[in-house]
Motif scaffolding. Structure first.
Motif, PDB file in Angstrom:
ATOM      1  N   LEU A  84       0.976  -1.253   0.024  1.00 52.75           N
ATOM      2  CA  LEU A  84       0.120  -0.124  -0.086  1.00 52.75           C
ATOM      3  C   LEU A  84       0.864   1.126  -0.106  1.00 52.75           C
ATOM      4  O   LEU A  84       1.865   1.501   0.718  1.00 52.75           O
ATOM      5  N   SER A  85       0.674   2.061  -0.909  1.00 51.08           N
ATOM      6  CA  SER A  85       1.458   3.295  -1.132  1.00 51.08           C
ATOM      7  C   SER A  85       0.522   4.618  -0.906  1.00 51.08           C
ATOM      8  O   SER A  85      -0.491   4.545  -1.752  1.00 51.08           O
ATOM      9  N   VAL A  86       0.618   5.273   0.114  1.00 51.52           N
ATOM     10  CA  VAL A  86      -0.573   6.259   0.490  1.00 51.52           C
ATOM     11  C   VAL A  86       0.269   7.687   0.165  1.00 51.52           C
ATOM     12  O   VAL A  86       1.516   8.055   1.029  1.00 51.52           O
ATOM     13  N   HIS A  87      -0.210   8.403  -0.592  1.00 51.26           N
ATOM     14  CA  HIS A  87       0.506  10.172  -0.969  1.00 51.26           C
ATOM     15  C   HIS A  87      -0.448  10.912  -0.821  1.00 51.26           C
ATOM     16  O   HIS A  87      -1.321  11.158  -1.646  1.00 51.26           O
ATOM     17  N   TYR A  88      -0.598  11.468   0.441  1.00 52.97           N
ATOM     18  CA  TYR A  88      -1.459  12.685   1.042  1.00 52.97           C
ATOM     19  C   TYR A  88      -0.930  14.043   0.210  1.00 52.97           C
ATOM     20  O   TYR A  88       0.359  14.090  -0.232  1.00 52.97           O
ATOM     21  N   THR A  89      -1.742  14.693  -0.172  1.00 48.11           N
ATOM     22  CA  THR A  89      -1.643  16.102  -0.674  1.00 48.11           C
ATOM     23  C   THR A  89      -1.282  17.033   0.385  1.00 48.11           C
ATOM     24  O   THR A  89      -0.646  17.856   0.158  1.00 48.11           O
ATOM     25  N   ALA A  90      -1.643  16.362   1.757  1.00 49.79           N
ATOM     26  CA  ALA A  90      -1.492  17.304   2.781  1.00 49.79           C
ATOM     27  C   ALA A  90      -0.161  17.044   3.202  1.00 49.79           C
ATOM     28  O   ALA A  90       0.434  15.952   3.142  1.00 49.79           O
ATOM     29  N   PRO A  91       0.502  17.966   3.982  1.00 48.92           N
ATOM     30  CA  PRO A  91       0.319  19.306   4.223  1.00 48.92           C
ATOM     31  C   PRO A  91       0.743  20.358   3.052  1.00 48.92           C
ATOM     32  O   PRO A  91       0.922  21.462   3.636  1.00 48.92           O
ATOM     33  N   HIS A  92       0.556  20.259   1.900  1.00 48.93           N
ATOM     34  CA  HIS A  92       0.841  20.884   0.803  1.00 48.93           C
ATOM     35  C   HIS A  92      -0.439  21.978   0.435  1.00 48.93           C
ATOM     36  O   HIS A  92      -1.491  21.699   0.918  1.00 48.93           O
ATOM     37  N   TRP A  93      -0.014  22.882  -0.417  1.00 50.45           N
ATOM     38  CA  TRP A  93      -1.170  23.909  -0.713  1.00 50.45           C
ATOM     39  C   TRP A  93      -2.035  23.146  -1.726  1.00 50.45           C
ATOM     40  O   TRP A  93      -1.640  22.169  -2.254  1.00 50.45           O
ATOM     41  N   PRO A  94      -3.482  23.580  -1.570  1.00 52.36           N
ATOM     42  CA  PRO A  94      -3.799  24.695  -0.977  1.00 52.36           C
ATOM     43  C   PRO A  94      -3.882  24.462   0.595  1.00 52.36           C
ATOM     44  O   PRO A  94      -4.455  23.536   0.914  1.00 52.36           O
ATOM     45  N   TRP A  95      -3.551  25.316   1.444  1.00 54.13           N
ATOM     46  CA  TRP A  95      -3.593  25.155   2.975  1.00 54.13           C
ATOM     47  C   TRP A  95      -5.028  25.345   3.272  1.00 54.13           C
ATOM     48  O   TRP A  95      -5.403  26.336   3.531  1.00 54.13           O
ATOM     49  N   GLU A  96      -5.852  24.144   3.466  1.00 49.00           N
ATOM     50  CA  GLU A  96      -7.143  24.126   3.971  1.00 49.00           C
ATOM     51  C   GLU A  96      -7.412  23.118   4.871  1.00 49.00           C
ATOM     52  O   GLU A  96      -6.931  21.834   4.790  1.00 49.00           O
ATOM     53  N   THR A  97      -7.890  23.341   5.954  1.00 51.15           N
ATOM     54  CA  THR A  97      -8.125  22.453   6.976  1.00 51.15           C
ATOM     55  C   THR A  97      -9.496  22.029   6.820  1.00 51.15           C
ATOM     56  O   THR A  97     -10.445  22.633   6.122  1.00 51.15           O
ATOM     57  N   ARG A  98     -10.328  21.132   7.735  1.00 55.68           N
ATOM     58  CA  ARG A  98     -11.771  20.830   7.644  1.00 55.68           C
ATOM     59  C   ARG A  98     -12.477  22.157   7.946  1.00 55.68           C
ATOM     60  O   ARG A  98     -13.702  22.075   7.387  1.00 55.68           O
ATOM     61  N   ASP A  99     -12.102  23.154   8.438  1.00 59.40           N
ATOM     62  CA  ASP A  99     -12.838  24.242   8.994  1.00 59.40           C
ATOM     63  C   ASP A  99     -12.679  25.455   7.533  1.00 59.40           C
ATOM     64  O   ASP A  99     -13.357  26.478   7.781  1.00 59.40           O
ATOM     65  N   ASP A 100     -12.008  24.924   6.671  1.00 62.91           N
ATOM     66  CA  ASP A 100     -11.955  26.010   5.138  1.00 62.91           C
ATOM     67  C   ASP A 100     -12.767  25.593   4.265  1.00 62.91           C
ATOM     68  O   ASP A 100     -12.593  26.046   2.907  1.00 62.91           O
ATOM     69  N   GLU A 101     -13.853  24.954   4.410  1.00 61.84           N
ATOM     70  CA  GLU A 101     -14.866  24.680   3.247  1.00 61.84           C
ATOM     71  C   GLU A 101     -15.342  25.908   2.477  1.00 61.84           C
ATOM     72  O   GLU A 101     -15.235  25.929   1.134  1.00 61.84           O
ATOM     73  N   ALA A 102     -15.521  27.019   3.369  1.00 64.82           N
ATOM     74  CA  ALA A 102     -16.039  28.337   2.453  1.00 64.82           C
ATOM     75  C   ALA A 102     -14.512  28.670   1.486  1.00 64.82           C
ATOM     76  O   ALA A 102     -14.970  29.066   0.550  1.00 64.82           O
ATOM     77  N   LEU A 103     -13.525  28.564   2.117  1.00 64.51           N
ATOM     78  CA  LEU A 103     -12.425  29.066   1.161  1.00 64.51           C
ATOM     79  C   LEU A 103     -12.379  28.362   0.105  1.00 64.51           C
ATOM     80  O   LEU A 103     -11.951  28.759  -1.268  1.00 64.51           O
ATOM     81  N   ALA A 104     -12.392  26.963  -0.067  1.00 61.51           N
ATOM     82  CA  ALA A 104     -12.617  26.164  -1.232  1.00 61.51           C
ATOM     83  C   ALA A 104     -13.561  26.823  -2.313  1.00 61.51           C
ATOM     84  O   ALA A 104     -13.040  26.662  -3.512  1.00 61.51           O
ATOM     85  N   GLN A 105     -14.754  27.312  -2.012  1.00 59.50           N
ATOM     86  CA  GLN A 105     -15.569  27.914  -2.738  1.00 59.50           C
ATOM     87  C   GLN A 105     -14.825  29.103  -3.627  1.00 59.50           C
ATOM     88  O   GLN A 105     -14.831  29.558  -4.889  1.00 59.50           O
ATOM     89  N   GLU A 106     -14.139  29.930  -2.701  1.00 60.34           N
ATOM     90  CA  GLU A 106     -13.694  30.992  -3.203  1.00 60.34           C
ATOM     91  C   GLU A 106     -12.320  30.991  -4.047  1.00 60.34           C
ATOM     92  O   GLU A 106     -12.382  31.586  -4.893  1.00 60.34           O
ATOM     93  N   ILE A 107     -11.677  30.036  -3.947  1.00 60.68           N
ATOM     94  CA  ILE A 107     -10.230  29.681  -4.465  1.00 60.68           C
ATOM     95  C   ILE A 107     -10.740  28.658  -5.698  1.00 60.68           C
ATOM     96  O   ILE A 107      -9.524  28.194  -6.344  1.00 60.68           O
ATOM     97  N   LYS A 108     -11.948  28.222  -6.009  1.00 64.37           N
ATOM     98  CA  LYS A 108     -12.126  27.065  -6.863  1.00 64.37           C
ATOM     99  C   LYS A 108     -11.472  27.301  -8.242  1.00 64.37           C
ATOM    100  O   LYS A 108     -10.885  26.178  -8.928  1.00 64.37           O
ATOM    101  N   ALA A 109     -11.543  28.498  -8.791  1.00 61.22           N
ATOM    102  CA  ALA A 109     -10.980  28.558 -10.133  1.00 61.22           C
ATOM    103  C   ALA A 109      -9.651  28.927  -9.972  1.00 61.22           C
ATOM    104  O   ALA A 109      -8.919  29.132 -11.269  1.00 61.22           O
TER     105      ALA A 109
END
Length: 154
Positions: A84-109
């Protein structure tokens, strides 16, 4: 499981490189909630099929990894190894925690936001950047390292 970042199907991909299964983004960086790459296009795959799933990407990768280990457990107990090879994108950019869902819509494009700081404006010089950098630090210490890898290892 996790980011591939070595080309897209049909010419490239994990299944064409010796892996039996794959779940994750093909690009190197995607939004943790929309699963969109820097181009704004959706980039979450199961095998060579694009897959729409809701959830925080690190959680989704962890859950798929746990599922894989559980499915391989019986054969492993009888002596058949698995990889099993697991490659998380975290903790790389975009820096979003579970509390940043609103930011996801702001930076979607445009995932190339600078909320975490940059060479011209360090994070500590911007209130928004300070908050994101602090969240990123908490995420890297507690959420990513402890919670996710620990769950897969169990």
């Amino acid at each position: 499981m996790g980011k591939w970042h070595l080309g897209y199907p049909p010419a490239f991909g994990p299944l064409r490189s010796g892996y039996d299964e794959f779940f994750g983004p093909m690009a190197g960086g995607v939004d943790y909630f929309t699963h969109c790459a820097s181009t704004g296009t959706h980039d979450l795959w199961f095998g060579e099929e694009e897959r729409a799933e809701e959830g925080y990407l690190t959680d989704l990768i962890t859950n798929r990894s746990i599922d894989y280990v559980q499915r391989m457990a019986a054969d492993a107990k009888s002596g058949k190894p698995f990889f099993l090879s697991v490659h998380y994108t975290a903790p790389h950019w975009p820096w979003e925690t579970r509390d940043d869902e609103a930011l996801a819509q702001e930076i979607k494009a445009n995932l190339f936001h600078l909320h975490g700081g940059n060479i011209h404006l360090p994070a500590h010089d911007s209130p928004h950047g300070r908050r994101h950098w602090q969240n990123h630090g908490q995420f890297a210490r507690a959420g990513f390292g402890g919670q996710h890898l620990g769950r897969v290892h169990q």
